[in-house]
Design a protein around this motif. Structure first.
Motif, short mmCIF file in Angstrom:
data_model
loop_
_atom_site.label_atom_id
_atom_site.label_comp_id
_atom_site.label_asym_id
_atom_site.label_seq_id
_atom_site.Cartn_x
_atom_site.Cartn_y
_atom_site.Cartn_z
N ARG A 7 0.84 -1.19 0.00
CA ARG A 7 0.00 0.00 0.00
C ARG A 7 0.89 1.26 0.00
O ARG A 7 2.05 1.21 0.36
CB ARG A 7 -0.92 0.02 1.22
N GLU A 8 0.30 2.35 -0.40
CA GLU A 8 1.03 3.62 -0.39
C GLU A 8 1.50 3.92 1.02
O GLU A 8 0.72 3.85 1.98
CB GLU A 8 0.11 4.74 -0.90
N ASP A 9 2.79 4.27 1.15
CA ASP A 9 3.34 4.45 2.50
C ASP A 9 4.10 5.77 2.69
O ASP A 9 4.68 6.01 3.74
CB ASP A 9 4.27 3.29 2.86
N GLY A 10 4.09 6.63 1.66
CA GLY A 10 4.72 7.94 1.82
C GLY A 10 6.21 7.98 1.55
O GLY A 10 6.82 9.04 1.64
N TRP A 11 6.81 6.85 1.21
CA TRP A 11 8.26 6.83 0.97
C TRP A 11 8.61 7.32 -0.43
O TRP A 11 9.66 7.93 -0.62
CB TRP A 11 8.82 5.43 1.19
N ALA A 12 7.76 7.04 -1.40
CA ALA A 12 8.03 7.46 -2.78
C ALA A 12 7.55 8.89 -2.96
O ALA A 12 6.36 9.18 -2.95
CB ALA A 12 7.32 6.54 -3.76
N ALA A 13 8.49 9.83 -3.11
CA ALA A 13 8.16 11.24 -3.17
C ALA A 13 8.77 11.89 -4.40
O ALA A 13 9.93 11.65 -4.73
CB ALA A 13 8.65 11.96 -1.92
N VAL A 14 7.98 12.72 -5.08
CA VAL A 14 8.50 13.56 -6.14
C VAL A 14 9.34 14.68 -5.54
O VAL A 14 10.37 15.07 -6.08
CB VAL A 14 7.35 14.14 -6.99
N ALA A 15 8.90 15.19 -4.39
CA ALA A 15 9.64 16.27 -3.72
C ALA A 15 9.31 16.25 -2.23
O ALA A 15 8.18 15.93 -1.84
CB ALA A 15 9.29 17.62 -4.32
N ARG A 16 10.30 16.58 -1.43
CA ARG A 16 10.11 16.76 0.01
C ARG A 16 10.52 18.19 0.35
O ARG A 16 11.66 18.61 0.10
CB ARG A 16 10.93 15.76 0.80
N VAL A 17 9.58 18.92 0.92
CA VAL A 17 9.78 20.33 1.25
C VAL A 17 9.80 20.50 2.76
O VAL A 17 8.87 20.06 3.45
CB VAL A 17 8.66 21.20 0.64
N GLY A 18 10.85 21.12 3.28
CA GLY A 18 10.91 21.45 4.69
C GLY A 18 10.41 22.85 4.93
O GLY A 18 10.61 23.74 4.10
N VAL A 19 9.75 23.08 6.06
CA VAL A 19 9.26 24.42 6.39
C VAL A 19 9.54 24.72 7.85
O VAL A 19 9.31 23.89 8.73
CB VAL A 19 7.76 24.58 6.05
N VAL A 20 10.10 25.90 8.10
CA VAL A 20 10.38 26.36 9.46
C VAL A 20 9.24 27.27 9.89
O VAL A 20 8.91 28.23 9.18
CB VAL A 20 11.72 27.12 9.52
N VAL A 21 8.65 26.99 11.05
CA VAL A 21 7.47 27.73 11.50
C VAL A 21 7.62 28.16 12.95
O VAL A 21 8.39 27.56 13.70
CB VAL A 21 6.19 26.87 11.35
N PRO A 22 6.86 29.19 13.38
CA PRO A 22 6.82 29.52 14.80
C PRO A 22 6.29 28.35 15.62
O PRO A 22 5.44 27.58 15.14
CB PRO A 22 5.86 30.71 14.85
N HIS A 23 6.74 28.23 16.84
CA HIS A 23 6.51 27.01 17.61
C HIS A 23 5.04 26.69 17.84
O HIS A 23 4.67 25.52 17.94
CB HIS A 23 7.22 27.11 18.97
#
Length: 287
Positions: A7-23
């Motif tokens: 089943r789809e498990d999130g490992w196959a990614a076209v792109a992974r984007v990180g985002v820094v946010v206020p806590h």
């Protein structure tokens, strides 16, 4: 025995984007993931923001000292470095007001400082991404809709930032809505922009502030107003996705504005300091 089908498990990614946010802010991650295609994943890192209390509560107008402190070393530097330790494709700073306070030159210096911690992963910020978005859309006359928790001085600093970038800011102000993230509804935001901002006849509008609930208004507003609508998290995600080499994935985002139908242009493509930006420009020129 039949062949096993995982089943789809999130490992196959076209792109992974990180985002820094206020806590204490869930807005940027929530809106990024709402817009993201199924094969694009969002990974967050948090930095303490002194103007927010547990549960995301803030004063009606945020003081400027915590805004400045948010981008002071070492905490945001450490958050970026921890994100960059993961196999990500780009990193986004989900915080508008710090760039307002820094100005365009100060933001550039911040990017240069953080680039020392990114392992070459391209990095962008909200206002830098918005400038790239306006340019890609051919918009020179712009309007800024700032969150109600921005005071008039902070709003003016935002106008100065985009003025430094060469844009004609025909309207800027904190929007006249309740100064509480949980009380801002898409319907109220649409009504305020239609009645207060549209008469200024901008070529595009930016709903600034990564903590304001806004991406759900974009498609409907563009239909009503007849010009592009950018929001902080939409334009930041768009730029970060292109930085990640995800132009094809960006083109599949069809419900969040005309912005996703264009690509960053020329020198606006990529982080101003990351090595991978040059590679992206070259790939775009060859396409």
């Amino acid at each position: 025995m039949s062949q096993f089908q995982a089943r789809e498990d999130g490992w196959a990614a076209v792109a992974r984007v990180g985002v820094v946010v206020p806590h204490a802010d869930v807005g940027p991650e929530s809106e990024f993931q709402a817009m993201a295609p199924r094969d694009v994943f969002v990974h967050g890192s948090r930095v303490h923001f002194g103007a927010m209390r547990p549960g995301g509560e803030m004063d009606p107008k945020i003081p400027h000292d915590p805004v400045r402190a948010f981008i002071d070393p070492p905490f945001i530097d450490d958050a970026v470095e921890l994100l960059a330790a993961s196999p990500l494709d780009s990193i986004a700073l989900g915080f508008t007001s710090s760039a307002y306070v820094l100005g365009a030159d100060g933001e550039q210096k911040l990017f240069e400082r953080l680039a020392e911690r990114t392992r070459g992963i391209p990095l962008t910020g909200t206002t830098h991404a918005a400038s790239a978005g306006f340019t890609a859309l051919g918009a020179e006359r712009i309007a800024l809709v700032n969150p109600p928790w921005f005071d008039d001085e902070l709003s003016s600093l935002g106008a100065s930032y985009f003025g430094e970038r060469g844009f004609d800011v025909v309207h800027h102000a904190p929007c006249g809505l309740p100064s509480n993230q949980k009380l801002i509804t898409p319907e109220a935001l649409v009504q305020w922009i239609e009645s207060t901002v549209a008469p200024e006849r901008p070529q595009a509008v930016l709903v600034a502030g990564n903590g304001i609930r806004a991406v759900g208004t974009i498609a409907g507003l563009e239909e009503r107003l007849g010009f592009p609508v950018l929001t902080a998290n939409q334009v930041l995600f768009w730029h970060a996705l292109h930085l990640a080499g995800g132009a094809e994935a960006a083109a599949r985002v069809t419900d969040y504005g005309s912005l996703f139908g264009v690509r960053p242009e020329g020198s606006s493509v990529g982080s101003p300091v990351a090595a991978r930006a040059a590679e992206f420009v070259g790939a775009g020129a060859a396409a």
